[in-house]
Scaffold this active site. Structure first.
Site, mmCIF file in Angstrom:
data_model
loop_
_atom_site.group_PDB
_atom_site.id
_atom_site.type_symbol
_atom_site.label_atom_id
_atom_site.label_comp_id
_atom_site.label_asym_id
_atom_site.label_seq_id
_atom_site.Cartn_x
_atom_site.Cartn_y
_atom_site.Cartn_z
ATOM 1 N N PHE A 1 -9.999 -0.270 -0.324
ATOM 2 C CA PHE A 1 -9.745 -1.125 0.832
ATOM 3 C C PHE A 1 -10.328 -2.507 0.585
ATOM 4 C CE2 PHE A 1 -9.990 -2.781 5.123
ATOM 5 C CZ PHE A 1 -8.741 -2.445 5.591
ATOM 6 N N ASP B 1 0.864 -1.190 0.000
ATOM 7 C CA ASP B 1 0.000 0.000 0.000
ATOM 8 C C ASP B 1 0.899 1.237 0.000
ATOM 9 O OD1 ASP B 1 -2.223 1.669 0.270
ATOM 10 O OD2 ASP B 1 -2.455 1.294 2.406
#
Ligand code: IMP
Ligand code: MG
Length: 182
Positions: A158, A109
């Site tokens: 997400f 990420d």
């Protein structure tokens, strides 16, 4: 009429990667690693808890000798955005000097977690260091990090399932999904 979706799947907005897609990509990644590590013993360092399912599936396809180590690392501390601070519990006495190390995580990420871990391993002077993730988000990294093996590139959303959680839940989903905003 399709059967109503119940249980943990009911909290998903949609499925991003099916069990079949994940399993076939994991097998491909393992084939690459089997070629790369031919005639070597690989020391795998798996980042818990997120990489648990990925590592368990990937390692079962490896045909080279493997040593498995785990370290818990987190930068999320429960929410859906990185806190920017990486906590880890490096086991006392764990030293990779002279070993061929494969660092594995669920998802890339911001790059902070893998950056910190790569630095820590590199400082121990391993014979080689390679990093693999199942998923990489298409986004700007807070920290540039070298990742040799990427399963899937995904949008900056997400995700949960296949080891990845939201507030401790959803890790047991066999697929990967996007959470329902509600
Ligand atoms: P980074 O340090 O920002 O690259 O974050 C990597 C860690 O954050 C991973 O090991 C995951 O545990 C967690 N993470 C990042 N994105 C997600 C997500 O979309 N779902 C669940 N966990 C995530
Ligand atoms: Mg993690």
């Amino acid at each position: 009429m399709p059967a109503p979706v119940t249980g943990v799947l009911a909290d998903l907005d949609r499925i991003l990667l099916s069990t079949e897609q994940i399993q076939s990509r994991v097998a491909e990644m393992a084939a690459t690693l089997n070629r790369h590590y031919a005639n070597k013993t690989v020391s795998v360092l798996a980042l818990m808890d997120g990489a648990l399912f990925f590592v368990a599936d990937l390692l079962r396809h490896l045909e080279v000798p493997v040593r498995l180590y785990t370290v818990s690392a987190s930068s999320y501390h429960g929410g859906t955005a990185s806190s920017g601070e990486v906590r880890m519990n490096w086991p006392a006495g764990l030293d990779f000097q002279g070993q061929d190390v494969l660092l594995l995580d669920d998802i890339l990420d911001t790059g902070l977690t893998l950056g910190v871990l790569r630095d820590k391993i590199a400082a121990q002077q391993p014979a080689s260091l390679r990093t693999g993730v199942l998923l990489a988000k298409k986004r700007e990294r807070v920290r540039d990090v070298i990742v040799e093996d990427i399963g899937f590139e995904i949008e900056d959303e997400f995700v949960v399932g296949y080891g990845m959680d939201y507030q401790g839940r959803f890790r047991n989903l066999p697929c990967i999904g996007i959470l329902n905003p509600a």
